[in-house]
Design an enzyme around this catalytic site. Structure first.
Site, PDB file in Angstrom:
ATOM      1  N   CYS A  81       0.882  -1.165   0.000  1.00  0.00           N
ATOM      2  CA  CYS A  81       0.000   0.000   0.000  1.00  0.00           C
ATOM      3  C   CYS A  81       0.925   1.223   0.000  1.00  0.00           C
ATOM      4  O   CYS A  81       2.099   1.108  -0.345  1.00  0.00           O
ATOM      5  CB  CYS A  81      -1.010  -0.037   1.152  1.00  0.00           C
ATOM      6  SG  CYS A  81      -0.314   0.031   2.805  1.00  0.00           S
TER       7      CYS A  81
HETATM    8  C1  RB5 Z   1      -4.107   5.100   0.701  1.00  0.00           C
HETATM    9  O1  RB5 Z   1      -4.065   6.397   0.254  1.00  0.00           O
HETATM   10  C2  RB5 Z   1      -3.117   4.852   1.822  1.00  0.00           C
HETATM   11  O2  RB5 Z   1      -3.634   5.336   3.002  1.00  0.00           O
HETATM   12  C3  RB5 Z   1      -2.819   3.388   1.905  1.00  0.00           C
HETATM   13  O3  RB5 Z   1      -2.299   2.941   0.694  1.00  0.00           O
HETATM   14  C4  RB5 Z   1      -1.804   2.959   2.942  1.00  0.00           C
HETATM   15  O4  RB5 Z   1      -0.658   3.741   2.893  1.00  0.00           O
HETATM   16  C5  RB5 Z   1      -2.269   2.813   4.306  1.00  0.00           C
HETATM   17  O5  RB5 Z   1      -1.510   2.453   5.212  1.00  0.00           O
END
Ligand code: RB5
Length: 166
Positions: A81
């Site tokens: 993420c």
């Molecule tokens: C999404 O914008 C972001 O919050 C997610 O990808 C991640 O970094 C969350 O921990």
């Protein structure tokens, strides 16, 4: 399968059935990592996202990877993420999942050897593709040592998990 049959085992020594997932924050790095991992001869199951959707949510992909491991379709997972944190937090809600953010080779190797980590989490907004490749490479090549002290600690973690899930 990896498509190379026995050659996979000979080439790498360790063949991994891997599930990978990413939200929009990790979408681009997932593609790069999938190419890298299949190039190493491992079997990769893509748990999405399958297209870049800025409104998608990391728990959905963390859940898909965790369930693939729980159901035996994969033995390890990679979640990406923006930071790696949200995906790791979500994945650790699933029984049997031991996920952690590791952007360096020491943690990626020791997390498996000592802690039996089975999901590596990466943050596309934090780590470059080169460092991510190295972390993934050592994660896939590492195995749990089974040393008595690590087994004892792992069993304590599993006991805490059983308490939570009962
Ligand atoms: C999404 O914008 C972001 O919050 C997610 O990808 C991640 O970094 C969350 O921990």
């Amino acid at each position: 399968m990896c498509g190379k049959g026995f050659f996979c085992y000979v080439q790498r020594g360790r063949f991994v059935k891997l599930a990978i997932g990413a939200d929009h924050g990790g979408f681009a790095l997932k593609k790069i990592m999938m190419e890298f991992i299949t190039g190493m001869g491992h079997d990769v199951m893509d748990c999405g996202a399958y297209s870049l959707e800025p409104g998608d949510d990391y728990p959905d992909f963390a859940g898909a990877v965790a369930r693939a491991i729980q159901q035996g379709q994969a033995s390890r997972g990679i979640l990406i993420c923006g930071s790696g944190v949200g995906a790791g937090v979500a994945a650790n809600k699933f029984e049997g999942i031991r996920a952690a953010v590791c952007h360096d080779v020491f943690s990626a190797r020791q997390g498996v050897e000592d802690d039996d980590m089975n999901v590596l989490c990466l943050g596309e907004r934090i780590v470059g593709a080169g460092a991510a490749r190295e972390a993934v490479r050592v994660f896939l090549n590492a195995g749990f040592s089974g040393a008595q002290r690590h087994l004892r600690r792992l069993n304590k973690v599993k006991s805490m998990e059983r308490e939570f899930f009962k």
